[in-house]
Design an enzyme around this catalytic site. Structure first.
Site, PDB file in Angstrom:
ATOM      1  N   ASP A 267       3.146  -0.721   8.538  1.00 24.95           N
ATOM      2  CA  ASP A 267       2.348  -1.449   7.573  1.00 24.95           C
ATOM      3  C   ASP A 267       2.785  -3.085   7.729  1.00 24.95           C
ATOM      4  OD1 ASP A 267       1.076  -2.532   5.066  1.00 24.95           O
ATOM      5  OD2 ASP A 267       2.204  -1.133   3.853  1.00 24.95           O
ATOM      6  N   GLU A 614      -4.353  -5.502 -11.688  1.00 28.62           N
ATOM      7  CA  GLU A 614      -3.537  -4.709 -10.953  1.00 28.62           C
ATOM      8  C   GLU A 614      -4.032  -4.655  -9.569  1.00 28.62           C
ATOM      9  OE1 GLU A 614      -4.387  -0.545 -12.306  1.00 28.62           O
ATOM     10  OE2 GLU A 614      -6.493  -1.264 -12.612  1.00 28.62           O
TER      11      GLU A 614
END
Length: 862
Positions: A267, A614
């Protein structure tokens, strides 16, 4: 005349310049070609290739390559593409065949876009490559996680089935010579929030059972059943070891036990976290060694530790032979794509731009959007609505919001049908009353003071534009506006005349002369780079790829001049949008709003939350929201109070809830007559909502997540134990996993098992009779759950199969559901492994995970 052949983008002569080198020979296997090419690379070149943004090596004909593109629900970060519903919504379809079709279409669009760039001589850049970091198969264990919308819900089996379909759709058939794209299973392993602590979190309280039975199955399925070509390791530590530096995760489990033979990518910034956050490495050199030795082949970063690998070799911390293993894997992936071969040899290089956002793909998007729609409540059959209704009010903060429908990690479509637009396809103009009514979270409205702004003696705001990010040289154009700023490059709209879509900048300026003293709100929202200055003083500054909202309160004096400047630049490959207004905030007057609905009996309130609230690690802190996550799961108070006021005014209310996660809607079950969970429905989501509400499509969506009654039902967010979470470990939800209503009625009969005693390696067939006893055709999803009867520490039940049954009114059908031996696999505490153990098992079958919707039969494994 010498015969010339093309290979790897270079020209070679069979007689004048020597034979084609092995790595240039498309007849050899990717592994053979990679092995030859590695032998010709210098150590420094190998280190460069291990970075996600890999520079070209011209001497060997290696082109620039970028490993980072996104295709979460359509091609992301590009325009004119098809935007499908957000994955959690697609999971509500329980239709992996349609999911495959969608990602087959997505990979066509990504290839077509890439092919166009190749034809135009453009190099490989971020978000435009053939390696896509999709799907996200983390388990949505807690509804507060902002990235749960990217997943396929809370269940390991459903997530596995959906994930397999995604990978196969993206990569293309295995019997083809070349892969269409390289898909990536992320984020390995366990990760599901919080966003605010992901760079430093240490998950050391996870039981072996939860690890193997909940968090790992989807990754194993994608490796062994979909042959996924990439796995992305997560940010956090697992049992004190960063995931991207964990030999246990990346070597012992992933490669040794599961047989994964392709590449692992980190990542972004995860390797740097080793020494900056986790403190598990002393510096970049040691972090690079740790990541490589554990099995991370490609580093995604913003300042690559892997470029230090030659230094690590010189210091004896790692061998070049070890580095070769990783470069072999990544080169093999590139050869599988055919990106170093002549395009005429690669089938996928022939995909034309005409497929992008084509009618066929738009039809797919609409079909899936309809199938995501999940009807949760329908008191007195208030739905479907009548098209002959005299007047209907469509109100709410999400009613006319395009970006909300796009979700996150999204592309930009040519056309978006909002929910209000959808109503306009069903009713005449004079039948609809529209008003926003309220904000998503803020309980105030803004009275604009732009009429008190001027520049150079003229009213409004002046905007000046440059076609470079530095505001240098002569401006390309300028304009004036007396309206709030609301500009975006979504849909290929420019900020102004002659302004490029990328690598541009702008300056907005005005002088605010207030008519009265007091507090004024400067509300600025945008992404890429923006800065707000008042009288030369910086008040807000952001550099972000996500749209963020900054609220600046300014104390002003009547008659005094305040020079306001907004500096903007489009940077990286990020989208560009900007909104600005200033004025006085006033409390919402519910009575005043409802008075406008005097002649309206039916109200459709479109609310919920949005991807602006979100999402991934967002610089946002509002009541109920923190850094992309949620701190509670209730409907924001401003909307809850609006719905209560509508109820008290005796209005019939249909509540359309848009969200990427479950909501605690217990009060709304009282204040609303019907509740439709609409997720983030994609470019045609508004059409799908209208089709369902007016009965032109019979809803069939089923919840892929548990809807809890309140935040109080949730365990501690940072506790990764599954105890008390999801339908598998709690039994008192508001709306259960697998639940969803229809406009018709279904009856499930008594199922028949092909056998009730079988060996542990045998399969089982369950035949379930189902009848449509209602008055219209519809689709029901038969779900099969399993529990080992003597397993006291395990799940209450676990989904192991499902089947969609499409039935005309009055029809009956026998649904055959196959349960292979692995369906009975569960965690065995005595051996600390997953296995099919002898014993008695209970099979539950029905229309949701709730006990009242299930029947059961017992079988014995010998």
């Amino acid at each position: 005349m010498r015969k010339i052949i093309v290979a790897c983008g270079l020209l070679f002569s069979l007689s004048g310049w020597g034979q084609t080198l092995p790595y240039q020979n498309p007849e050899l296997s990717p592994a053979e070609r990679a092995k030859d090419l590695v032998s010709r690379l210098t150590l420094e070149e190998k280190a460069l290739l291990m970075c996600d943004d890999s520079e070209a090596i011209p001497r060997l004909g290696i082109k620039k390559f970028n490993w980072w593109s996104e295709a979460l629900h359509g091609v992301a970060n590009q325009g004119n593409v098809t935007v499908f519903p957000e994955p959690v919504g697609m999971a509500a379809s329980f239709n992996e065949k349609l999911v495959f079709e969608i990602f087959n279409a997505t990979s066509d669009e990504m290839r077509a876009k890439h092919n166009e760039r190749v034809r135009n001589g453009l190099e490989d850049t971020r978000f435009h490559s053939l390696s896509v970091w999709t799907p996200n198969v983390n388990i949505f264990r807690d509804p507060r996680w902002g990235r749960g919308q990217e997943t396929y819900g809370e269940d390991p089996y459903l997530t596995s089935q959906m994930g397999i379909a995604v990978v196969k759709g993206l990569q293309g058939p295995e019997d083809e010579k070349y892969r269409k794209l390289l898909a990536c299973a992320k984020h390995y392993a366990v990760h599901s929030g919080p966003e605010w602590s992901r760079h430093s979190a240490n998950l050391n309280n996870i039981s072996p059972r939860d690890l193997w039975e909940t968090y790992l199955p989807a990754f194993k399925a994608l490796v062994q059943k979909a042959d996924v070509r990439e796995v992305m390791c997560a940010y956090q530590r697992l049992d004190d070891d960063p995931c991207c530096g964990s030999t246990r995760l990346l070597q012992q489990i992933l490669r040794d036990e599961w047989g994964f033979k392709y590449l692992v990518v980190s990542d972004c910034g995860a390797i740097a976290d080793f020494w900056t956050s986790h403190k598990s490495s002393s510096d970049a050199v040691h972090a690079a060694v740790k990541g490589t030795m554990a099995g991370t082949d490609v580093e995604c970063g913003y300042g690559y530790a892997y470029q230090k690998l030659p230094e690590a070799v010189s210091r004896g911390l790692i061998t070049e032979e070890e580095i070769d293993k990783h470069v072999l894997r990544l080169l093999e992936g590139r050869f599988e794509l055919g990106e170093m071969d002549d395009p005429s040899l690669v089938k996928w290089s022939q995909i034309p731009m005409s497929v992008v956002n084509s009618k066929a793909h738009k039809d797919l998007s609409l079909n899936m959007s309809r199938q995501t729609m999940t009807l949760l409540q329908n008191k007195n059959n208030v739905l479907p609505l009548s098209k002959s209704i005299r007047k209907i009010a469509v109100i709410g903060p999400n009613a006319d919001d395009k970006p909300m429908l796009w979700g996150n990690y999204n592309g930009t479509p040519n056309q978006t049908i909002t929910i209000l637009d959808g109503f306009k396809t069903k009713l005449k103009k004079n039948q609809i009353i529209y008003m926003k009514g309220c904000d998503l979270v803020n309980d105030k409205t803004l009275e604009s003071y732009l009429d008190q702004c001027s520049i150079d003696g003229k009213p409004g705001i002046k905007a000046t534009f440059w076609n470079n990010p530095e505001r240098q040289g002569e401006p390309v154009s300028s304009l004036r506006t007396t309206q709030p700023i609301n500009v975006t490059t979504y849909g290929l709209h420019t900020f102004g005349p002659g302004v490029n879509l990328e690598k541009f900048s702008a300056k907005y300026e005005t002088v605010f002369t207030p008519k009265e003293s007091g507090e004024v709100l400067l509300n600025l929202e945008g992404c890429s780079y923006f800065e707000l200055l008042v009288n030369g003083q910086a008040m807000a500054k952001r550099r972000t790829w996500r749209t963020t909202d900054t609220r600046t309160m300014l104390q002003v004096e009547k008659g005094k001049e305040y020079k306001i400047e907004i500096l903007y630049a489009q940077v990286e490959n990020w989208a560009a949008n900007l909104k600005f207004n200033l004025g006085k905030e006033l409390p919402i007057n519910y009575d005043e709003s409802i008075s406008k609905l005097k002649n309206v009996d039916m109200v459709v309130f479109v609310g919920g939350i949005s991807p602006q609230l979100e999402g991934e690690e967002m610089p946002l802190n509002l009541p109920g929201f923190k850094n992309g996550d949620r701190t509670d799961i209730e409907l924001p108070a401003v909307q809850r109070n609006f719905l209560k006021a509508l109820k008290e005014a005796s209005k019939q209310v249909v509540f359309v809830n848009c969200s990427g996660s479950s909501m605690a809607l217990l009060p709304e079950t009282e204040s609303c007559d019907a509740i439709l969970q609409a997720w983030y429905g994609g470019e045609l989501g508004g059409q799908a909502v209208a089709d369902v509400l007016f009965g032109d499509y019979n809803p069939s969506g089923k919840l892929p997540v548990t809807f809890y009654k309140s935040t109080k039902q949730l365990p501690d967010y940072e506790d990764y134990s599954m105890k008390g979470r999801t339908y598998r470990y709690m039994s008192d939800p508001l709306f259960p996993f697998g639940f969803g209503l229809s406009y018709t009625d279904f009856t499930v009969g008594t199922a028949q098992c092909s056998k009730t005693q079988l060996r542990t390696e045998e399969a089982l067939t369950l035949t379930v009779p189902i009848s449509n006893t209602g008055k219209r055709s519809g689709t029901e999803v038969i779900q099969v759950y399993i529990r080992k009867t003597d397993d006291t520490g395990g799940p209450l039940k676990s989904l192991k199969a499902y089947a969609r049954a499409e039935l005309a009114a009055g029809a009956t059908q026998d649904i055959e559901i196959q349960l292979p031996a692995e369906s009975f696999e569960c965690f065995d505490p005595s051996t600390n492994t997953m296995r099919v153990a002898p014993g008695e098992y209970e099979l539950f079958y029905g229309t949701s995970s709730a006990a009242k919707d299930l029947q059961s039969v017992k079988v014995t494994l010998l």
